[in-house]
Design a protein around this motif. Structure first.
Motif, PDB file in Angstrom:
ATOM      1  N   UNK A   1       0.823  -1.210   0.000  1.00  0.00           N
ATOM      2  CA  UNK A   1       0.000   0.000   0.000  1.00  0.00           C
ATOM      3  C   UNK A   1       0.859   1.263   0.000  1.00  0.00           C
ATOM      4  N   UNK A   2       1.943   1.262   0.753  1.00  0.00           N
ATOM      5  CA  UNK A   2       2.710   2.495   0.958  1.00  0.00           C
ATOM      6  C   UNK A   2       3.742   2.768  -0.133  1.00  0.00           C
ATOM      7  N   UNK A   3       4.125   1.769  -0.904  1.00  0.00           N
ATOM      8  CA  UNK A   3       5.157   1.952  -1.928  1.00  0.00           C
ATOM      9  C   UNK A   3       4.501   2.107  -3.304  1.00  0.00           C
ATOM     10  N   UNK A   4       4.560   3.300  -3.886  1.00  0.00           N
ATOM     11  CA  UNK A   4       3.883   3.530  -5.169  1.00  0.00           C
ATOM     12  C   UNK A   4       4.430   2.692  -6.320  1.00  0.00           C
ATOM     13  N   UNK A   5       5.695   2.249  -6.208  1.00  0.00           N
ATOM     14  CA  UNK A   5       6.264   1.464  -7.303  1.00  0.00           C
ATOM     15  C   UNK A   5       5.735   0.031  -7.346  1.00  0.00           C
ATOM     16  N   UNK A   6       5.038  -0.393  -6.296  1.00  0.00           N
ATOM     17  CA  UNK A   6       4.451  -1.734  -6.264  1.00  0.00           C
ATOM     18  C   UNK A   6       3.066  -1.699  -6.894  1.00  0.00           C
ATOM     19  N   UNK A   7       2.897  -2.433  -7.988  1.00  0.00           N
ATOM     20  CA  UNK A   7       1.655  -2.380  -8.753  1.00  0.00           C
ATOM     21  C   UNK A   7       0.658  -3.466  -8.369  1.00  0.00           C
ATOM     22  N   UNK A   8       1.146  -4.576  -7.801  1.00  0.00           N
ATOM     23  CA  UNK A   8       0.254  -5.682  -7.438  1.00  0.00           C
ATOM     24  C   UNK A   8       0.860  -6.449  -6.279  1.00  0.00           C
ATOM     25  N   UNK A   9       0.032  -7.227  -5.600  1.00  0.00           N
ATOM     26  CA  UNK A   9       0.495  -8.055  -4.485  1.00  0.00           C
ATOM     27  C   UNK A   9      -0.192  -9.412  -4.556  1.00  0.00           C
ATOM     28  N   UNK A  10       0.562 -10.452  -4.220  1.00  0.00           N
ATOM     29  CA  UNK A  10       0.018 -11.808  -4.075  1.00  0.00           C
ATOM     30  C   UNK A  10       0.649 -12.395  -2.828  1.00  0.00           C
ATOM     31  N   UNK A  11      -0.133 -12.534  -1.770  1.00  0.00           N
ATOM     32  CA  UNK A  11       0.410 -12.907  -0.460  1.00  0.00           C
ATOM     33  C   UNK A  11      -0.301 -14.126   0.105  1.00  0.00           C
TER      34      UNK A  11
ATOM     35  N   UNK B   1      -6.048   3.604  -2.938  1.00  0.00           N
ATOM     36  CA  UNK B   1      -5.207   3.373  -4.124  1.00  0.00           C
ATOM     37  C   UNK B   1      -5.288   1.946  -4.668  1.00  0.00           C
ATOM     38  N   UNK B   2      -6.196   1.130  -4.136  1.00  0.00           N
ATOM     39  CA  UNK B   2      -6.369  -0.252  -4.612  1.00  0.00           C
ATOM     40  C   UNK B   2      -7.596  -0.314  -5.514  1.00  0.00           C
ATOM     41  N   UNK B   3      -7.383  -0.779  -6.733  1.00  0.00           N
ATOM     42  CA  UNK B   3      -8.482  -0.861  -7.706  1.00  0.00           C
ATOM     43  C   UNK B   3      -9.277  -2.153  -7.564  1.00  0.00           C
ATOM     44  N   UNK B   4      -8.585  -3.239  -7.238  1.00  0.00           N
ATOM     45  CA  UNK B   4      -9.223  -4.565  -7.194  1.00  0.00           C
ATOM     46  C   UNK B   4      -8.470  -5.442  -6.206  1.00  0.00           C
ATOM     47  N   UNK B   5      -9.204  -6.258  -5.484  1.00  0.00           N
ATOM     48  CA  UNK B   5      -8.573  -7.199  -4.558  1.00  0.00           C
ATOM     49  C   UNK B   5      -9.479  -8.407  -4.387  1.00  0.00           C
TER      50      UNK B   5
ATOM     51  N   UNK C   1      -1.043 -28.476   0.594  1.00  0.00           N
ATOM     52  CA  UNK C   1      -0.590 -27.249   1.232  1.00  0.00           C
ATOM     53  C   UNK C   1      -1.750 -26.624   2.012  1.00  0.00           C
ATOM     54  N   UNK C   2      -1.886 -26.929   3.308  1.00  0.00           N
ATOM     55  CA  UNK C   2      -3.044 -26.476   4.081  1.00  0.00           C
ATOM     56  C   UNK C   2      -3.251 -24.960   4.085  1.00  0.00           C
ATOM     57  N   UNK C   3      -2.177 -24.191   4.088  1.00  0.00           N
ATOM     58  CA  UNK C   3      -2.327 -22.728   3.990  1.00  0.00           C
ATOM     59  C   UNK C   3      -2.386 -22.382   2.515  1.00  0.00           C
ATOM     60  N   UNK C   4      -3.575 -22.404   1.969  1.00  0.00           N
ATOM     61  CA  UNK C   4      -3.730 -22.429   0.516  1.00  0.00           C
ATOM     62  C   UNK C   4      -4.345 -21.171  -0.078  1.00  0.00           C
ATOM     63  N   UNK C   5      -4.679 -20.176   0.748  1.00  0.00           N
ATOM     64  CA  UNK C   5      -5.359 -18.985   0.254  1.00  0.00           C
ATOM     65  C   UNK C   5      -4.393 -17.822   0.049  1.00  0.00           C
ATOM     66  N   UNK C   6      -4.604 -17.095  -1.043  1.00  0.00           N
ATOM     67  CA  UNK C   6      -3.809 -15.899  -1.348  1.00  0.00           C
ATOM     68  C   UNK C   6      -4.692 -14.666  -1.300  1.00  0.00           C
ATOM     69  N   UNK C   7      -4.149 -13.591  -0.712  1.00  0.00           N
ATOM     70  CA  UNK C   7      -4.767 -12.274  -0.816  1.00  0.00           C
ATOM     71  C   UNK C   7      -4.086 -11.566  -1.979  1.00  0.00           C
ATOM     72  N   UNK C   8      -4.867 -11.196  -2.992  1.00  0.00           N
ATOM     73  CA  UNK C   8      -4.326 -10.591  -4.202  1.00  0.00           C
ATOM     74  C   UNK C   8      -4.910  -9.196  -4.367  1.00  0.00           C
ATOM     75  N   UNK C   9      -4.054  -8.235  -4.726  1.00  0.00           N
ATOM     76  CA  UNK C   9      -4.519  -6.870  -4.926  1.00  0.00           C
ATOM     77  C   UNK C   9      -3.821  -6.212  -6.094  1.00  0.00           C
ATOM     78  N   UNK C  10      -4.505  -5.249  -6.727  1.00  0.00           N
ATOM     79  CA  UNK C  10      -3.969  -4.497  -7.855  1.00  0.00           C
ATOM     80  C   UNK C  10      -4.216  -3.016  -7.606  1.00  0.00           C
TER      81      UNK C  10
END
Length: 388
Positions: free
Chosen positions: A176-186, A362-366, A377-386
């Motif tokens: 969220x805080x770094x403008x150069x980061x365009x997407x996240x997959x966590x 500043x998040x368009x989609x998540x 892989x029991x921890x199988x969910x990703x939080x994704x944002x653009x």
């Protein structure tokens, strides 16, 4: 272009509210510590049916919601669990897959990636184990997909695979805080290592002054919600693995619970025991795997905890084992009750992270997306944002 597979903030908030109302009642089961199972007579405090009833019900009814028990109260008048079928139904109804907020991976990839061939991706099975190979192959496709969607060439995308505890939360904050980061997959893990802002523990306040790992969203923080460490540990329990025959390590948990009885009854008035309780230093580590018997386990554990085991004879130790062995199924059954709650607690943690992203200007989609096979892989969910 905004992705069609978007879930609105209001829906996410409504599901969080639904989960917190549910967990207000059921979290007390998840917050029981296995160590104290026999010293606090947990089974008789919480459950009104035989352990065999719980074990048979949970093992035969997992994998799909059941209509049996509808309209029947889970609890009796003394607030003990009396109807296992009703318990199963309500926990399944409040588990993440049944809340209607997850985005299907195949639909998402089709929308963004189209008919691109999958054989272009790296095959890792030759140099990784099955679990890690599965994770990397799936996640690499998702990352490539969103790199294309965001037209990422020189700018960056934040990626985290099984980021421990607060690292998962901080990954989203950095995004969220770094403008150069365009997407996240966590994809996070180790929920028991999360710092909680409203946890009633002086130790947690000392080790972290914020930003806290949980809750993240302003919506959930506004309700001053807390899970507790034991409940967060319960969220890590692998439901799918347990219900397909890969059970919990019942004997090692049983050993530890009986050891606590020995400690309480033989060191209960001593300075060492008081220090043990005061500092919550209940960890004996991996003593079980290095022990040949319960007697050997007890001697190694007592020594590791800094106690004088000379007054404990072998026959005394064995006597404790013999006394509690007939009650081992109580511990096994109660842990299955905790396993059934795991997807509900994990769901709250993950929806809080999703809500946090949706609250940001500043998040368009998540979205919350199941990436992996939970059996692998029991921890199988990703939080994704653009970003916008």
């Amino acid at each position: 272009m905004l992705l069609a597979s978007d879930v609105g903030l209001d829906l996410v908030k409504s599901k969080i509210k639904c989960l917190t109302e549910f967990l207000d009642i059921y979290l007390r089961i998840a917050n029981v510590h296995t160590v104290d199972f026999y010293t606090k007579d947990v089974w008789n405090e919480f459950v009104a049916v035989p352990p065999e009833t719980v074990i048979s019900r949970l093992r035969c009814q997992q994998g799909g919601s059941t209509t049996e028990g509808i309209g029947v109260s889970v609890w009796d008048q003394s607030q003990k669990l009396r109807d296992v079928a009703a318990y199963m139904r309500v926990t399944q109804d409040h588990s993440l897959p049944n809340l209607g907020v997850c985005t299907l991976l195949d639909d998402l990839l089709q929308e963004v990636w189209g008919d691109k061939q999958k054989d272009m991706f790296l095959k890792t099975s030759t140099f990784m184990n099955t679990k890690k190979s599965h994770e990397v192959e799936v996640m690499s496709e998702v990352i490539a997909c969103f790199a294309k969607y965001c037209n990422i060439k020189q700018d960056s995308m934040m990626v985290g695979l099984h980021t421990c505890g607060d690292l998962a939360s901080n990954t989203l904050r950095i995004f969220i805080t770094k403008p150069e980061l365009k997407a996240v997959c966590s994809v996070g893990c180790c929920y028991h290592l999360l710092s909680e802002e409203f946890e009633l523990s002086d130790d947690s306040k000392e080790c972290c002054q914020g930003p806290w790992g949980f809750p993240m969203s302003q919506f959930l923080r506004g309700s001053v919600w807390r899970c507790g460490r034991n409940a967060r540990m319960s969220a890590c329990l692998p439901l799918e693995r347990v219900t397909t025959g890969h059970g919990l390590p019942s004997e090692s948990l049983f050993y530890r619970a009986v050891l606590q009885v020995i400690i309480k009854e033989n060191f209960g008035n001593g300075k060492t025991y008081n220090r043990l309780q005061r500092t919550n230093s209940k960890h004996v580590g991996k003593v079980y795997s290095k022990s040949s018997s319960f007697v050997d386990y007890t001697r190694k554990s007592v020594e590791k905890l800094g106690m004088d085991g000379s007054k404990l004879s072998d026959s005394l130790i064995q006597g404790y084992y013999d006394r509690y062995m007939p009650r081992m199924k109580e511990l096994e059954a109660f842990n299955l009750l905790k396993v059934a709650l795991a997807p509900c607690i994990e769901g709250l943690i993950l929806l809080d992270r999703l809500c946090y992203l949706k609250e940001q200007d500043n998040v368009a989609w998540s979205a919350l997306v199941q990436l992996f096979d939970p059996l692998k892989s029991p921890r199988c969910y990703a939080v994704i944002g653009v970003k916008k």
